[in-house]
Write a protein that holds these residues in place. Structure first.
Motif, PDB file in Angstrom:
ATOM      1  N   GLU A   1       0.812  -1.211   0.000  1.00 17.39           N
ATOM      2  CA  GLU A   1       0.000   0.000   0.000  1.00 17.39           C
ATOM      3  C   GLU A   1       0.853   1.272   0.000  1.00 17.39           C
ATOM      4  OE1 GLU A   1      -2.373  -3.377   1.635  1.00 17.39           O
ATOM      5  OE2 GLU A   1      -0.331  -2.623   1.889  1.00 17.39           O
ATOM      6  N   GLN A   2       2.109   1.152   0.429  1.00 17.20           N
ATOM      7  CA  GLN A   2       3.017   2.299   0.387  1.00 17.20           C
ATOM      8  C   GLN A   2       3.553   2.564  -1.020  1.00 17.20           C
ATOM      9  OE1 GLN A   2       3.368  -0.103   2.932  1.00 17.20           O
ATOM     10  NE2 GLN A   2       2.247   1.249   4.301  1.00 17.20           N
ATOM     11  N   ASP A   3       3.536   1.542  -1.866  1.00 15.33           N
ATOM     12  CA  ASP A   3       4.158   1.625  -3.189  1.00 15.33           C
ATOM     13  C   ASP A   3       3.168   1.931  -4.307  1.00 15.33           C
ATOM     14  OD1 ASP A   3       6.611   0.636  -2.001  1.00 15.33           O
ATOM     15  OD2 ASP A   3       5.703  -1.361  -2.050  1.00 15.33           O
ATOM     16  N   VAL A   4       1.887   1.812  -4.031  1.00  9.19           N
ATOM     17  CA  VAL A   4       0.856   1.920  -5.062  1.00  9.19           C
ATOM     18  C   VAL A   4      -0.021   3.137  -4.768  1.00  9.19           C
ATOM     19  CG1 VAL A   4      -1.152   0.774  -6.083  1.00  9.19           C
ATOM     20  CG2 VAL A   4       0.876  -0.559  -5.471  1.00  9.19           C
ATOM     21  N   CYS A   5      -0.348   3.890  -5.809  1.00 10.57           N
ATOM     22  CA  CYS A   5      -1.105   5.125  -5.644  1.00 10.57           C
ATOM     23  C   CYS A   5      -2.479   5.026  -6.303  1.00 10.57           C
ATOM     24  CB  CYS A   5      -0.352   6.303  -6.267  1.00 10.57           C
ATOM     25  SG  CYS A   5       1.252   6.639  -5.515  1.00 10.57           S
ATOM     26  N   VAL A   6      -3.397   5.827  -5.799  1.00 10.55           N
ATOM     27  CA  VAL A   6      -4.711   5.954  -6.414  1.00 10.55           C
ATOM     28  C   VAL A   6      -4.531   6.386  -7.866  1.00 10.55           C
ATOM     29  CG1 VAL A   6      -6.902   7.202  -6.398  1.00 10.55           C
ATOM     30  CG2 VAL A   6      -5.799   6.564  -4.229  1.00 10.55           C
ATOM     31  N   GLY A   7      -5.201   5.699  -8.783  1.00  7.99           N
ATOM     32  CA  GLY A   7      -5.134   6.078 -10.188  1.00  7.99           C
ATOM     33  C   GLY A   7      -3.961   5.518 -10.953  1.00  7.99           C
ATOM     34  N   ASP A   8      -3.086   4.752 -10.284  1.00  5.61           N
ATOM     35  CA  ASP A   8      -2.000   4.091 -11.007  1.00  5.61           C
ATOM     36  C   ASP A   8      -2.560   3.236 -12.133  1.00  5.61           C
ATOM     37  OD1 ASP A   8      -0.016   5.124  -9.432  1.00  5.61           O
ATOM     38  OD2 ASP A   8       0.580   3.217  -8.518  1.00  5.61           O
ATOM     39  N   ILE A   9      -1.922   3.281 -13.285  1.00  2.00           N
ATOM     40  CA  ILE A   9      -2.302   2.432 -14.407  1.00  2.00           C
ATOM     41  C   ILE A   9      -1.175   1.436 -14.649  1.00  2.00           C
ATOM     42  CG2 ILE A   9      -2.875   2.338 -16.863  1.00  2.00           C
ATOM     43  CD1 ILE A   9      -4.133   5.082 -16.573  1.00  2.00           C
TER      44      ILE A   9
ATOM     45  N   PRO B   1      -0.404   7.815  -2.302  1.00  2.00           N
ATOM     46  CA  PRO B   1      -0.262   6.373  -2.092  1.00  2.00           C
ATOM     47  C   PRO B   1      -1.447   5.861  -1.289  1.00  2.00           C
ATOM     48  CG  PRO B   1       1.202   7.576  -0.619  1.00  2.00           C
ATOM     49  CD  PRO B   1       0.620   8.590  -1.574  1.00  2.00           C
ATOM     50  N   LEU B   2      -1.767   4.604  -1.457  1.00  2.00           N
ATOM     51  CA  LEU B   2      -2.901   4.034  -0.735  1.00  2.00           C
ATOM     52  C   LEU B   2      -2.711   4.104   0.769  1.00  2.00           C
ATOM     53  CD1 LEU B   2      -3.552   0.952  -3.014  1.00  2.00           C
ATOM     54  CD2 LEU B   2      -4.963   3.000  -2.823  1.00  2.00           C
ATOM     55  N   SER B   3      -1.479   4.069   1.227  1.00  2.00           N
ATOM     56  CA  SER B   3      -1.218   4.172   2.663  1.00  2.00           C
ATOM     57  C   SER B   3      -1.718   5.507   3.217  1.00  2.00           C
ATOM     58  CB  SER B   3       0.280   4.022   2.941  1.00  2.00           C
ATOM     59  OG  SER B   3       1.040   4.945   2.185  1.00  2.00           O
ATOM     60  N   ARG B   4      -1.577   6.571   2.443  1.00  2.02           N
ATOM     61  CA  ARG B   4      -2.076   7.876   2.889  1.00  2.02           C
ATOM     62  C   ARG B   4      -3.601   7.894   2.902  1.00  2.02           C
ATOM     63  NH1 ARG B   4      -1.829  13.696  -0.251  1.00  2.02           N
ATOM     64  NH2 ARG B   4      -2.538  14.970   1.508  1.00  2.02           N
ATOM     65  N   LEU B   5      -4.197   7.314   1.878  1.00  4.00           N
ATOM     66  CA  LEU B   5      -5.651   7.230   1.824  1.00  4.00           C
ATOM     67  C   LEU B   5      -6.194   6.458   3.023  1.00  4.00           C
ATOM     68  CD1 LEU B   5      -8.247   7.720   0.039  1.00  4.00           C
ATOM     69  CD2 LEU B   5      -7.818   5.439  -0.900  1.00  4.00           C
ATOM     70  N   LEU B   6      -5.575   5.319   3.320  1.00  2.39           N
ATOM     71  CA  LEU B   6      -6.015   4.495   4.443  1.00  2.39           C
ATOM     72  C   LEU B   6      -5.819   5.211   5.767  1.00  2.39           C
ATOM     73  CD1 LEU B   6      -4.544   1.133   3.143  1.00  2.39           C
ATOM     74  CD2 LEU B   6      -6.973   1.566   3.556  1.00  2.39           C
ATOM     75  N   ASP B   7      -4.695   5.881   5.931  1.00  5.49           N
ATOM     76  CA  ASP B   7      -4.441   6.613   7.174  1.00  5.49           C
ATOM     77  C   ASP B   7      -5.463   7.723   7.375  1.00  5.49           C
ATOM     78  OD1 ASP B   7      -2.278   5.099   7.972  1.00  5.49           O
ATOM     79  OD2 ASP B   7      -0.786   6.429   7.097  1.00  5.49           O
ATOM     80  N   THR B   8      -5.854   8.354   6.284  1.00  4.31           N
ATOM     81  CA  THR B   8      -6.828   9.445   6.383  1.00  4.31           C
ATOM     82  C   THR B   8      -8.212   8.925   6.747  1.00  4.31           C
ATOM     83  OG1 THR B   8      -5.613  10.743   4.731  1.00  4.31           O
ATOM     84  CG2 THR B   8      -7.900  11.369   5.166  1.00  4.31           C
ATOM     85  N   LEU B   9      -8.666   7.890   6.073  1.00  9.68           N
ATOM     86  CA  LEU B   9     -10.033   7.422   6.290  1.00  9.68           C
ATOM     87  C   LEU B   9     -10.182   6.521   7.509  1.00  9.68           C
ATOM     88  CD1 LEU B   9     -11.320   6.806   2.653  1.00  9.68           C
ATOM     89  CD2 LEU B   9     -11.643   8.791   4.122  1.00  9.68           C
ATOM     90  N   TYR B  10      -9.099   5.833   7.901  1.00  8.93           N
ATOM     91  CA  TYR B  10      -9.185   4.928   9.047  1.00  8.93           C
ATOM     92  C   TYR B  10      -8.442   5.452  10.270  1.00  8.93           C
ATOM     93  CZ  TYR B  10     -10.947   1.438   5.729  1.00  8.93           C
ATOM     94  OH  TYR B  10     -11.675   0.760   4.788  1.00  8.93           O
TER      95      TYR B  10
END
Length: 214
Positions: free
Chosen positions: A84-92, A160-169
């Motif tokens: 989750e630290q290596d992958v970002c929202v919208g990565d293709i 990164p997904l880690s930031r998204l998760l930290d924000t929402l959870y």
């Protein structure tokens, strides 16, 4: 699909390995979901769970004899690298013949409690931020094991997904960050709606039903 837990809830979380499969807009050919309201569909066509997380869960839970080193979380895809630290929202990503886009992280639900025969497993997954993530399919195609994923585009490197998760959870409330999440166009509508709802109500949604908590 098979019965899950002592309650016998029908679920598609039981996965078996295949060497290759057709990946269409709504997921892998032959993959099934019992609850199509909350699982599967175009925004959650493919679930990716990092193989490296298994060492963490073995430390926390002990040996996982029923699951080996993959598919304990119902994932469709696992890789040795990427978290989750290596992958970002919208990565293709190029995934063999298919092209996929990161649409959201996973929201753990109560079925993980049954899967692991542990009442708070969904909560543990959420708190650990080791949730895995989902892709939408931009270009269908055959996907085979052993293929090296290639990052084609990263339009939101600050998410990164880690930031998204930290924000929402997490416990930090930041109106500006929630506004940014609500405007992340590659993020699935359900996740953007969470951010919009929090901005509207000033409150975090109740997780108890999803997590299977009283």
């Amino acid at each position: 699909m098979q019965p899950l837990g002592t309650e016998g809830v029908i679920s598609g979380i039981h996965k078996t390995p295949v060497k290759q499969a057709w990946l269409g807009i709504n997921g892998l050919e032959g993959d099934l979901q019992a609850d199509r309201l909350h699982h599967g569909g175009a925004e959650k066509a493919l679930h990716h769970y990092p193989a490296s997380h298994y060492a963490y869960w073995q430390q926390i839970l002990g040996k996982l004899p029923d699951f080996g080193d993959s598919a304990a979380f119902g994932e469709n895809l696992t890789t040795d690298a990427l978290t989750e630290q290596d992958v970002c929202v919208g990565d293709i990503w190029q995934l063999d013949q298919a092209i996929v886009e990161v649409s959201q992280a996973r929201q753990p639900c109560w079925k993980l409690n049954l899967r692991f025969a542990k009442q708070n497993m969904a909560r543990l997954v959420q708190d650990s931020r080791r949730t895995g993530w989902y892709y939408r399919v931009l270009t269908p195609g055959m996907v085979a094991t052993g293929y090296i994923m290639t990052l084609l585009e990263r339009p939101y490197p600050n998410w990164p997904l880690s930031r998204l998760l930290d924000t929402l959870y997490g416990s930090t409330w930041c109106t500006e960050v929630l506004q940014e999440i609500a405007m992340l166009s590659p993020l699935s509508e359900s996740w953007r709606s969470l951010a919009k709802q929090r901005l509207k109500t000033g409150q975090v949604e109740d997780w108890r039903k999803r997590l299977g908590e009283p």
